[in-house]
Design an enzyme around this catalytic site. Structure first.
Site, PDB file in Angstrom:
ATOM      1  N   GLY A 249       0.766  -1.300  -0.166  1.00 61.91           N
ATOM      2  CA  GLY A 249       0.065   0.164   0.041  1.00 61.91           C
ATOM      3  C   GLY A 249       0.707   1.281  -0.079  1.00 61.91           C
ATOM      4  O   GLY A 249       0.064   2.406  -0.065  1.00 61.91           O
ATOM      5  N   ARG A 294       2.400  -1.253  -6.224  1.00 57.46           N
ATOM      6  CA  ARG A 294       2.624  -0.033  -6.837  1.00 57.46           C
ATOM      7  C   ARG A 294       4.016   0.552  -6.596  1.00 57.46           C
ATOM      8  O   ARG A 294       4.607   1.040  -7.532  1.00 57.46           O
ATOM      9  CB  ARG A 294       1.671   0.963  -6.197  1.00 57.46           C
ATOM     10  N   TYR A 335     -10.627   7.132 -10.753  1.00 62.11           N
ATOM     11  CA  TYR A 335     -10.284   7.462  -9.109  1.00 62.11           C
ATOM     12  C   TYR A 335     -10.028   9.288  -9.076  1.00 62.11           C
ATOM     13  O   TYR A 335      -9.714   9.764  -7.970  1.00 62.11           O
ATOM     14  CB  TYR A 335      -9.135   6.943  -8.674  1.00 62.11           C
ATOM     15  N   CYS A 361     -14.655   6.982 -26.639  1.00 63.56           N
ATOM     16  CA  CYS A 361     -16.096   7.623 -26.727  1.00 63.56           C
ATOM     17  C   CYS A 361     -16.659   7.726 -25.195  1.00 63.56           C
ATOM     18  O   CYS A 361     -17.825   7.202 -25.038  1.00 63.56           O
ATOM     19  CB  CYS A 361     -17.071   7.136 -27.770  1.00 63.56           C
ATOM     20  N   TYR A 390      -1.012  -0.480 -12.315  1.00 67.40           N
ATOM     21  CA  TYR A 390      -2.536  -0.384 -12.317  1.00 67.40           C
ATOM     22  C   TYR A 390      -3.120   0.060 -13.487  1.00 67.40           C
ATOM     23  O   TYR A 390      -4.183   0.786 -13.542  1.00 67.40           O
ATOM     24  CB  TYR A 390      -3.074   0.177 -11.129  1.00 67.40           C
TER      25      TYR A 390
HETATM   26  N1  LLP Z   1      -1.961  -6.795  -0.914  1.00 64.10           N
HETATM   27  C1  LLP Z   1      -3.127  -6.730  -1.004  1.00 64.10           C
HETATM   28  C2  LLP Z   1      -4.189  -7.891  -0.347  1.00 64.10           C
HETATM   29  C3  LLP Z   1      -3.821  -5.888  -1.938  1.00 64.10           C
HETATM   30  O1  LLP Z   1      -5.083  -6.037  -1.930  1.00 64.10           O
HETATM   31  C4  LLP Z   1      -2.996  -5.007  -2.580  1.00 64.10           C
HETATM   32  C5  LLP Z   1      -3.615  -4.011  -3.541  1.00 64.10           C
HETATM   33  C6  LLP Z   1      -1.712  -4.992  -2.385  1.00 64.10           C
HETATM   34  C7  LLP Z   1      -1.046  -5.870  -1.669  1.00 64.10           C
HETATM   35  C8  LLP Z   1      -0.584  -4.040  -3.191  1.00 64.10           C
HETATM   36  O2  LLP Z   1      -0.888  -2.712  -2.830  1.00 64.10           O
HETATM   37  P1  LLP Z   1       0.008  -1.699  -3.494  1.00 64.10           P
HETATM   38  O3  LLP Z   1       1.193  -1.667  -2.883  1.00 64.10           O
HETATM   39  O4  LLP Z   1       0.063  -1.937  -4.960  1.00 64.10           O
HETATM   40  O5  LLP Z   1      -0.586  -0.259  -2.936  1.00 64.10           O
HETATM   41  N2  LLP Z   1      -6.261  -0.016  -8.800  1.00 64.10           N
HETATM   42  C9  LLP Z   1      -5.922   0.738  -7.645  1.00 64.10           C
HETATM   43  C10 LLP Z   1      -5.288   0.106  -6.556  1.00 64.10           C
HETATM   44  C11 LLP Z   1      -6.043  -1.243  -6.008  1.00 64.10           C
HETATM   45  C12 LLP Z   1      -4.894  -1.795  -5.198  1.00 64.10           C
HETATM   46  C13 LLP Z   1      -5.618  -3.308  -4.740  1.00 64.10           C
HETATM   47  N3  LLP Z   1      -4.985  -3.926  -3.760  1.00 64.10           N
HETATM   48  C14 LLP Z   1      -5.351   1.874  -8.247  1.00 64.10           C
HETATM   49  O6  LLP Z   1      -5.165   2.072  -9.488  1.00 64.10           O
HETATM   50  O7  LLP Z   1      -4.853   2.913  -7.487  1.00 64.10           O
END
Ligand code: LLP
Length: 435
Positions: A249, A294, A335, A361, A390
């Site tokens: 996150g 991310r 978002y 479109c 993403y």
């Molecule tokens: N672990 C779990 C259980 C998760 O659900 C997620 C992300 C991560 C790790 C990785 O999180 P990160 O380090 O990437 O923040 N589509 C959205 C983001 C959705 C994230 C979903 N889960 C966007 O484009 O901002």
């Protein structure tokens, strides 16, 4: 810094990434094009690994959240970097297996895993399943009995922590579809059930609070909740967690004004909290799991588009349309995500303020409002940084857009890792054409 670490301008003012001029890549592979800088990806992996070595004396693992972007080329690179992989579907799992990613280093997440997906995971010899709910425990009981196999599991708890991010990206608050709630006793019951199932080996507790999180405090709170729960379970069942994972996150900067979250600082505060909490609970130091998506690939990716039509709405705004948009990057529309942009084929004072519009479109198909650029002309190349996470995995075929090509650049060399989608790829599904 929103651009990959190798980004530069050459003498002609062209944008250069990984030692390769972007206009050359656009000419060779076409646009929209996604460019990943290998040095940046490896540097992000190393930042997590090295911070863990620096701050955490116990065992640890960095589990890459594949939902941020997967391709065979990327998975091979992450395998070399000794990362683990989190998959959230049978599709991601099969993709990882096809790429030769070691199944023992794969962790399976998701709030509604199907029986078939769990069967597949078990047959593949997956490293662990992060259990999300009681229905899943019913399924696991069945599939482990059927396969006569044991399985490592972590329990995903809903920690009741607000990560202060976009509502669609929050997962750790009480009102969430993810994880076992502690307040109503669901999480406690889950541990009891797992301990009663000989095929399931309880390895520890997991929480994920959300994504694009700038503050470090919510991660510390998540660790606190996991330990409070761990102590309760130790008192009730005599079971001690071998692993604690506060998920992923960590935010990345998308525009220059964004703060620059520090991987080392995140790992330091989380590691410190885990050490203190383990000490206070009298637990041996657990394995510390981190699950970034991310922050591994986001900063490494740049999207490149070609400018076409330009339209002036007098006194209001100038629309500069490019050859991609919401089909390859839905984040602004979904978002309200903000990006910045630069011209890749030439440099100059950024004295024009324009709206970069996609070609699909929908009025909401805008990539960047108020981008500051040198006056764009048809044929120019627009590059958008921080596009590595993403965007492609959420890409669609809206308006029958072809999903973009992806190149990996490194030390002056470019390697195509995903070719552009072709009309034949899409027509192949059309059963009626075969009759
Ligand atoms: N672990 C779990 C259980 C998760 O659900 C997620 C992300 C991560 C790790 C990785 O999180 P990160 O380090 O990437 O923040 N589509 C959205 C983001 C959705 C994230 C979903 N889960 C966007 O484009 O901002």
């Amino acid at each position: 810094m929103v651009w990959p670490k190798t980004t530069a301008r050459d003498a002609a003012g062209q944008l250069v990434i990984g030692g390769v001029p972007v206009p050359r890549l656009a000419a060779e592979y076409g646009t929209p094009l996604y460019i990943y800088d290998e040095a940046t990806i490896r540097a992000q992996c190393a930042a997590y690994r090295e911070a863990l070595v620096r701050h955490y004396p116990g065992r640890s693992r960095v589990v890459y959240a594949g939902k941020a972007y997967v391709s065979v080329g990327l998975l091979r690179l992450l395998n070399e970097e000794e990362l683990w992989l989190d998959v959230v579907s049978g599709g991601e799992l099969q993709f990882a297996l096809a790429a030769g990613f070691p199944p023992a280093r794969i962790v399976f997440h998701g709030n509604n895993k199907s029986e078939d997906e769990l069967r597949l995971a078990l047959a593949a010899g997956i490293g662990a399943v992060v259990v999300d709910n009681h229905y899943e425990l019913d399924l696991l009981e069945r599939v482990t009995a059927e396969a006569q196999r044991e399985l490592d599991v972590l329990v995903r708890v809903n920690p009741g922590v607000d990560a202060h991010t976009h509502a669609y990206r929050r997962t750790g608050q009480v009102d969430s579809k993810f994880g076992f709630l502690i307040d109503n006793g669901d999480a406690q019951r889950a541990v009891g059930r797992i301990l009663a199932m000989p095929a399931l080996k309880l390895r520890g507790y997991h929480a994920h609070i959300g994504s694009q999180v700038f503050e470090l405090e919510p991660f510390v709170q998540a660790v606190e909740r996991l330990f409070a729960f761990g102590r309760e379970m130790a008192a009730r069942f005599g079971v001690v967690p071998e692993e604690i994972s506060p998920g992923g996150g960590l935010a990345i900067p998308y525009v220059s004004e964004d703060p620059q979250p520090d991987i080392d600082a995140l790992v330091r505060v989380v590691a410190e909290k885990v050490r203190r909490a383990a000490d206070a609970a009298g637990f041996p130091l657990p394995r510390l799991g981190l699950e970034p998506g991310r922050s591994i690939v986001g900063p490494a990716g740049v999207a490149v588009y070609r400018v076409g039509a330009i339209k002036e709405i007098p006194g209001i705004r100038r629309y500069v349309s490019v050859d991609g948009g919401m089909a390859d990057n839905i984040r602004p529309a979904l978002y309200g995500a903000r990006y910045e942009a630069a011209l890749a084929n030439r440099d100059g004072p950024a004295d024009a303020v324009v709206t970069i519009a996609g070609k699909y479109c929908e009025s909401g198909d805008i990539l960047v409002y108020d981008a500051r650029l040198p006056e764009p002309r048809p044929g120019d190349l627009v590059a958008i940084p921080a596009a590595g996470a993403y965007c492609l995995p959420m890409a669609s075929n809206y308006n029958l857009a072809m999903r973009p090509a992806v190149v990996l650049v490194r030390e002056g060399q470019a390697r195509l890792i995903q070719r552009r989608e072709r009309i034949e790829d899409l027509l192949r599904r059309e059963v009626e054409l075969e009759r």
